[in-house]
Design a protein around this motif. Structure first.
Motif, PDB file in Angstrom:
ATOM      1  N   ALA A   1       0.769  -1.058   0.040  1.00  0.00           N
ATOM      2  CA  ALA A   1       0.059  -0.059   0.034  1.00  0.00           C
ATOM      3  C   ALA A   1       0.948   1.468   0.089  1.00  0.00           C
ATOM      4  N   ASP A   2       1.973   1.390   0.741  1.00  0.00           N
ATOM      5  CA  ASP A   2       2.815   2.305   0.865  1.00  0.00           C
ATOM      6  C   ASP A   2       3.399   2.603  -0.534  1.00  0.00           C
ATOM      7  N   ASP A   3       3.773   1.612  -0.632  1.00  0.00           N
ATOM      8  CA  ASP A   3       4.902   1.625  -2.238  1.00  0.00           C
ATOM      9  C   ASP A   3       4.071   2.262  -3.298  1.00  0.00           C
ATOM     10  N   ALA A   4       3.008   1.726  -3.284  1.00  0.00           N
ATOM     11  CA  ALA A   4       1.803   1.878  -4.297  1.00  0.00           C
ATOM     12  C   ALA A   4       1.579   3.555  -4.471  1.00  0.00           C
ATOM     13  N   LYS A   5       1.532   4.153  -2.979  1.00  0.00           N
ATOM     14  CA  LYS A   5       1.151   5.647  -2.986  1.00  0.00           C
ATOM     15  C   LYS A   5       2.439   6.205  -3.530  1.00  0.00           C
ATOM     16  N   ASP A   6       3.622   5.840  -3.110  1.00  0.00           N
ATOM     17  CA  ASP A   6       4.672   6.707  -3.394  1.00  0.00           C
ATOM     18  C   ASP A   6       4.877   6.738  -4.753  1.00  0.00           C
TER      19      ASP A   6
END
Lengths: 194, 90
Positions: free
Chosen positions: A40-45
């Motif tokens: 989820a975090d990598d996707a947002k970044d």
């Protein structure tokens, strides 16, 4: 991405292009990023980095051309260059190996797995999403582009920097692999496919 | 599409390979109208394997669209906009 600036947009034009042509694709971009990174975090970044790059190189975007394809290409390249290396689950299969195996003597060989519409329609949970996520990244990508985002073969060829013939054969293989996974799942759930 | 009488359909397709290639192009919107019309209105009425494969592909595509798409988190949109604003000022 062709980074050679072709235009010199005014600040107002840049803002209009960004908000009216780029931002409407944020849901598709996020879905693509999430399925590539599975985090989820990598996707947002990744989505944020992509939009920042798009803004920085906006002068090389030609108005009237396909903004969504242009953005997807930047996202795909950012993923390969910046995220794939640090991915928590690096691709287990060597790209060349996959390509040469699946493009070997008989690209059009039929390995259509035995899967029935009824079994498929009973998959009401995350089975299909999980099956898609579990595909090797190159196969997963073509299914996302073709089936979720409705890109045409020539657009996919541009996004992925591969010939149209490779798009076609990779997509065919990808769909068969997905069906194979779903058929195995249906079998494990007790569906008699014969 | 009207359901054909399956008992009268061929159970083996003599041109399976070509049909599967055409089916992929139909699914991807790359077939011509004539190809599409012939396959769906004629071939599928008489060929059981192609009929089943076509409906499986259609169902799979629908399932993928309904199960594998979603909305971006709302804070992401705001983050992007503020990052761009900062970028513009800089």
């Amino acid at each position: 991405m062709d980074e050679a600036p072709r235009n010199q947009y005014s600040q107002g034009e840049k803002d209009r292009i960004f908000h009216q042509e780029f931002m409407p694709h944020v849901n598709s971009m996020h879905n693509f990023a999430y399925r590539l990174t599975l985090d989820a975090d990598d996707a947002k970044d990744l989505v944020q980095d992509t939009y920042l790059k798009a803004y920085r190189f906006i002068d090389s975007f030609q108005q009237g051309t396909n903004a969504k394809a242009w953005l997807f290409r930047i996202l795909k390249n950012s993923f390969i260059n910046d995220y794939r290396k640090k991915s928590k689950e690096p691709s287990k299969v060597d790209y060349q190996e996959v390509e040469s195996y699946y493009n070997s003597d008989d690209v059009d060989r039929q390995i259509t797995p035995d899967l029935r519409v009824e079994a498929l329609k009973d998959m009401i949970g995350d089975e299909i999403s999980n099956a898609l996520n579990s595909l090797d990244v190159d196969f997963k990508t073509v299914i996302i582009l073709a089936d979720l985002e409705d890109f045409k073969y020539d657009e996919m060829a541009t996004i992925l920097d591969i010939p149209i013939g490779t798009v076609r054969s990779r997509l065919h293989r990808a769909r068969n692999l997905l069906k194979e996974k779903l058929a195995n799942y249906a079998k494990s759930m007790g569906y008699n496919n014969s | 599409m009207e359901e054909p009488d399956k008992s009268k359909m061929k159970t083996d397709c003599p041109e399976k390979q070509q049909c599967m290639q055409l089916l992929q192009r139909i699914m991807d919107g790359e077939a011509t109208d004539a190809e599409r019309q012939h396959f769906i209105e004629h071939h599928l009425n008489e060929c059981l394997p192609c009929y089943q494969e076509y409906h499986l592909e259609v169902a799979l595509k629908e399932m993928l669209k309904s199960k594998c798409t979603g909305k971006a988190p709302s804070d992401l949109v705001e983050k992007i906009k503020s990052a761009i604003d900062q970028n513009t000022i800089m």
